[in-house]
Design an enzyme around this catalytic site. Structure first.
Site, PDB file in Angstrom:
ATOM      1  N   ASP A  68       0.821  -1.211   0.000  1.00 13.55           N
ATOM      2  CA  ASP A  68       0.000   0.000   0.000  1.00 13.55           C
ATOM      3  C   ASP A  68       0.853   1.257   0.000  1.00 13.55           C
ATOM      4  O   ASP A  68       1.957   1.291   0.537  1.00 13.55           O
ATOM      5  CB  ASP A  68      -0.937   0.007   1.210  1.00 13.55           C
ATOM      6  CG  ASP A  68      -0.186   0.137   2.518  1.00 13.55           C
ATOM      7  OD1 ASP A  68      -0.118   1.254   3.057  1.00 13.55           O
ATOM      8  OD2 ASP A  68       0.341  -0.885   3.013  1.00 13.55           O
ATOM      9  N   ASP A 115       0.331   5.529   0.749  1.00 11.75           N
ATOM     10  CA  ASP A 115      -0.556   6.510   1.376  1.00 11.75           C
ATOM     11  C   ASP A 115      -0.259   7.895   0.799  1.00 11.75           C
ATOM     12  O   ASP A 115       0.898   8.313   0.754  1.00 11.75           O
ATOM     13  CB  ASP A 115      -0.349   6.531   2.892  1.00 11.75           C
ATOM     14  CG  ASP A 115      -0.621   5.170   3.521  1.00 11.75           C
ATOM     15  OD1 ASP A 115      -1.795   4.887   3.773  1.00 11.75           O
ATOM     16  OD2 ASP A 115       0.333   4.403   3.743  1.00 11.75           O
ATOM     17  N   ASP A 125      -4.058   4.383  -0.632  1.00 16.86           N
ATOM     18  CA  ASP A 125      -4.947   4.899   0.401  1.00 16.86           C
ATOM     19  C   ASP A 125      -4.902   6.421   0.400  1.00 16.86           C
ATOM     20  O   ASP A 125      -3.825   7.025   0.428  1.00 16.86           O
ATOM     21  CB  ASP A 125      -4.541   4.373   1.782  1.00 16.86           C
ATOM     22  CG  ASP A 125      -4.970   2.933   1.992  1.00 16.86           C
ATOM     23  OD1 ASP A 125      -5.861   2.468   1.256  1.00 16.86           O
ATOM     24  OD2 ASP A 125      -4.425   2.267   2.890  1.00 16.86           O
TER      25      ASP A 125
END
Length: 286
Positions: free
Chosen positions: A71, A73, A125
């Site tokens: 992931d 961010d 995200d």
């Protein structure tokens, strides 16, 4: 004593993202930023988003996870003069709408961010913040409303810790801890918690295997005295281990003890290089 330092350096090269992969991710992230900018430009609702990367990608502690999906961010900031009258859900909906259709999978509206999923590769995200000049940002949390949170501060804090370590060993130790957590697939702490624990308990050494072992010892000693991990930045003094159940606490401490015992075996002067590798592999995989 078996010396596995060179093997750890090779291991780090295998688990860290290479420069070409990072550049691909930046290009992909920037395309999403442009899409969100265009959405608000067309909407003409008075809001103009700014962006600030956060998390392990910005700290350069990101790893290649076993399941292949990692992931990134990317914080979205709206500069305002007063707290917005619009609800947290409205801001989430705007971002959801802005990126919907960018990938084959629908975005996921989570409590603290909107997630954009790239099939079998990674997810992005997108937490949303409002910020008044001279103040800390407020995160749009669907369950708690607007909560004070400043991930930019955390990156500065961590980088100040890493700056004293010219060889980059602290970041490598963080990666080793994250790979350990990924391999165990149990209820071990998040990358954020491991980053704080490693930075606060870091024991530099000319060898990575020794530095990791001594850092683990320091982490264990402090957790035995006080099972807590306090966020060093806004929201200040938040204990990130506060909600750990007794079961999860015991599991973490047991895994930590087991890791330390294996490290002690690997570093014992009577241990062969082959057996030392096996001891480390039992916590990292092959």
């Amino acid at each position: 004593m078996a010396n596995c330092h060179k093997l750890f350096i090779e291991f780090n090269s295998a688990i860290a993202l290479d420069n070409s992969r990072k550049e691909t991710l930046r290009t992909s992230r920037d395309a999403v930023r442009d899409k969100i900018r265009n959405y608000f430009r067309d909407k003409q609702n008075g809001f103009s988003p700014k962006f600030h990367g956060q998390g392990s990608f910005m700290m350069n502690t990101i790893i290649e996870p076993l399941d292949g999906e990692f992931d990134i961010d990317d914080g979205i900031y709206f500069k305002v003069k007063t707290e917005p009258t619009q609800t947290v859900s409205t801001f989430h909906h705007w971002i959801y709408e802005a990126i919907d259709g960018h990938t084959k999978q629908k975005p996921i509206d989570k409590q603290t961010c909107i997630r954009l999923v790239y099939a079998r590769k990674y997810h992005l995200d997108l937490p949303v913040y409002y910020i008044i000049e001279g103040q800390s940002p407020y995160l749009a949390h669907k369950g708690k409303g607007w909560i004070k949170s400043d991930p930019r501060e955390f990156i500065k804090w961590f980088n100040s810790k890493a700056k004293a370590d010219d060889g980059g060993q602290l970041k490598r130790v963080v990666r080793y801890l994250k790979v350990w957590s990924d391999y165990r697939k149990g209820d071990l702490p998040s990358g954020l918690i491991f980053s704080i624990l490693a930075a606060n308990n870091f024991a530099p050494h000319e060898r990575d295997d020794v530095a990791l072992y001594q850092t683990l010892i320091n982490i264990k000693s402090n957790l035995k005295l006080d099972f807590a991990c306090y966020r060093p930045t806004t929201p200040a003094d938040e204990n990130l281990l506060e909600d750990y159940s007794k079961t999860n606490k015991n599991y973490f401490l047991e895994r930590l003890d087991s890791f330390i015992k294996s490290a002690e075996k690997a570093l014992d002067y009577r241990t062969t290089q082959k057996d030392a590798c096996k001891a480390w592999q039992s916590h990292f995989g092959k």
